[in-house]
Design a protein around this motif. Structure first.
Motif, PDB file in Angstrom:
ATOM      1  N   GLU A  78       0.823  -1.218   0.000  1.00  0.00           N
ATOM      2  CA  GLU A  78       0.000   0.000   0.000  1.00  0.00           C
ATOM      3  C   GLU A  78       0.859   1.271   0.000  1.00  0.00           C
ATOM      4  O   GLU A  78       0.337   2.372  -0.127  1.00  0.00           O
ATOM      5  CB  GLU A  78      -0.900   0.033   1.236  1.00  0.00           C
ATOM      6  N   GLN A  80       2.917   1.912   2.678  1.00  0.00           N
ATOM      7  CA  GLN A  80       3.183   2.261   4.073  1.00  0.00           C
ATOM      8  C   GLN A  80       4.608   1.903   4.465  1.00  0.00           C
ATOM      9  O   GLN A  80       5.205   0.966   3.928  1.00  0.00           O
ATOM     10  CB  GLN A  80       2.217   1.518   5.004  1.00  0.00           C
ATOM     11  N   GLU A 248      -8.229  -4.649   7.557  1.00  0.00           N
ATOM     12  CA  GLU A 248      -9.358  -3.717   7.592  1.00  0.00           C
ATOM     13  C   GLU A 248     -10.065  -3.758   8.939  1.00  0.00           C
ATOM     14  O   GLU A 248     -10.519  -2.724   9.457  1.00  0.00           O
ATOM     15  CB  GLU A 248     -10.342  -4.043   6.461  1.00  0.00           C
TER      16      GLU A 248
END
Length: 401
Positions: A78, A80, A248
């Motif tokens: 992602e 990060q 999530e």
């Protein structure tokens, strides 16, 4: 400015610049302890950087390392910057990490090779109770100052004693596997009660439904009055199935915990304000600990704090602790207390999230303090004392980050 302070300033500049080498060096400094570590940690805390800390805990063989590997892969994909603190059992010969999560996480290492997206630190437990080494919190602080956005903390894997992770992580993930049988029941009094998310790993083997049913039954089909009921997520870490859903779920849990106080054992915890420990002055720790051990309590660590002229022993008690204090010199704070009052309660310690802010706030309100500054004590915690005249007759210690 002293040479040491110039060195710390340069180190912080390199950390903020994203230098992985500087991060590795800074982590080594805080692990080793000493004056340089104290200075560096003060600078890291003052940076104001923060990260989402995710504790991954559970019994040996549950697949925690593989799961952390997969989570790290997805997060770095992602974009990060991710830190991993992996606590391993200590080698009886070298004192170092025995299993080496750095080896077991080869997938994430290969994926991130050549960039600064992932930093993994394996640390030996060195006998620390609760599945965590004492330096783990300091390593997380350094990683945050270096811009890590998510920190994954994998504990050593010692069953129901792995409850200390709740004090270090924003979200605690408990990993279980099918076929555990009565082990789920045996975990009830410990880590089952602190889990924010349950993971049934190796769910592709079958039997995941039964484990999930046992978890739900133990929860009593309720959330204990809080805004978050720990959900069950099924994963197969070896293939990556369900790991995206887990991430999530972690994020949703973190958002909920920002919005409302946590409820544990019917007690509301808010703003980081909680009972940290009770300090008890004793003539001899060796003589006094026998009583507490007879109650079933175990000393998590002992330490001599030279500048305070005191030897300490910590005994975990639920979410707080009892600290035994033995003077190493008669003309010390504890030595004088024992000479004047004898053995007994010396102080009550309360934990706050931002100890420097609380220090300034109490001074501004005219509260009488016995400390002229925030200091560093046993275990590396930062603290100051409030005079009994302002608290109703009890010496109050304020501790925190």
């Amino acid at each position: 400015m002293s040479t040491e302070r110039i060195g710390i300033a340069q180190m912080m500049e390199r950390l903020r610049g994203g230098e992985v080498r500087a991060l590795a060096r800074a982590v080594s400094i805080v692990e080793d302890g000493g004056a340089a570590a104290v200075e560096l940690l003060v600078a890291c805390r003052a940076s104001g950087a923060g990260a989402l800390r995710v504790g991954v805990t559970g019994p040996p063989g549950a697949g925690k390392s593989t799961l952390v590997d997969q989570m790290a892969r997805l997060l770095t994909a992602e974009g990060q910057k991710v830190g991993v603190v992996a606590i391993d059992p200590s080698s009886p010969y070298t004192g170092g990490a025995l299993l080496g999560d750095r080896i077991r996480m080869q997938g994430a290492l290969r994926t991130s090779e050549g960039d600064a997206g992932l930093f993994i630190r394996s640390m030996a437990s060195r006998g620390a109770m609760g599945g965590l080494t004492r330096a783990a919190a300091d390593v997380c602080t350094v990683m945050e100052a270096a811009g890590r956005q998510t920190i994954l903390i994998e504990t050593v894997g010692v069953g129901q004693d792995e409850v200390d992770v709740i004090g270090l992580a924003d979200v605690t993930v408990l990993v279980l596997v099918p076929g555990m049988g009565d082990e789920v029941q045996s975990l009830k009094a410990g880590v089952m009660e602190v889990a924010d998310i349950f993971v049934v790993n190796k769910a592709d083997r079958g039997g995941a439904e039964l484990v999930e049913q046992e978890i739900v039954a133990m929860q009593g089909l309720g959330g204990g009055g809080s805004g978050w009921t720990a959900p069950v997520v099924r994963t197969a870490a070896s293939t990556g199935d369900g790991v995206g859903e887990l991430i999530e779920t972690v994020r949703r849990c973190a958002e909920v915990k920002k919005l409302e106080p946590r409820v544990r054992d019917g007690r509301v915890q808010t703003g980081g304000l909680r009972l940290d420990h009770l300090g008890v002055a004793v003539k001899s720790i060796a003589a006094a600990r026998g009583f507490y051990e007879a109650l079933g309590m175990v000393v998590s660590h002992e330490e001599t704090v030279e500048h305070e002229q005191v030897k300490t022993a910590m005994l975990p008690l639920g979410e707080s602790r009892i600290e035994l204090l033995e003077a190493t010199q008669e003309d010390s704070t504890i030595g004088r207390f024992l000479a004047k009052r004898g053995e007994g309660l010396h102080h009550v310690a309360v934990h706050v999230d931002r100890v420097d802010a609380m220090f300034a706030r109490l001074i501004a309100q005219g509260v009488r303090l016995t400390s002229d500054a925030v200091r560093v004590g046993a275990g590396g915690h930062r603290y100051f004392f409030v005079h009994p005249a302002s608290t109703g007759g009890v010496l109050l210690e304020i501790v925190g980050e």
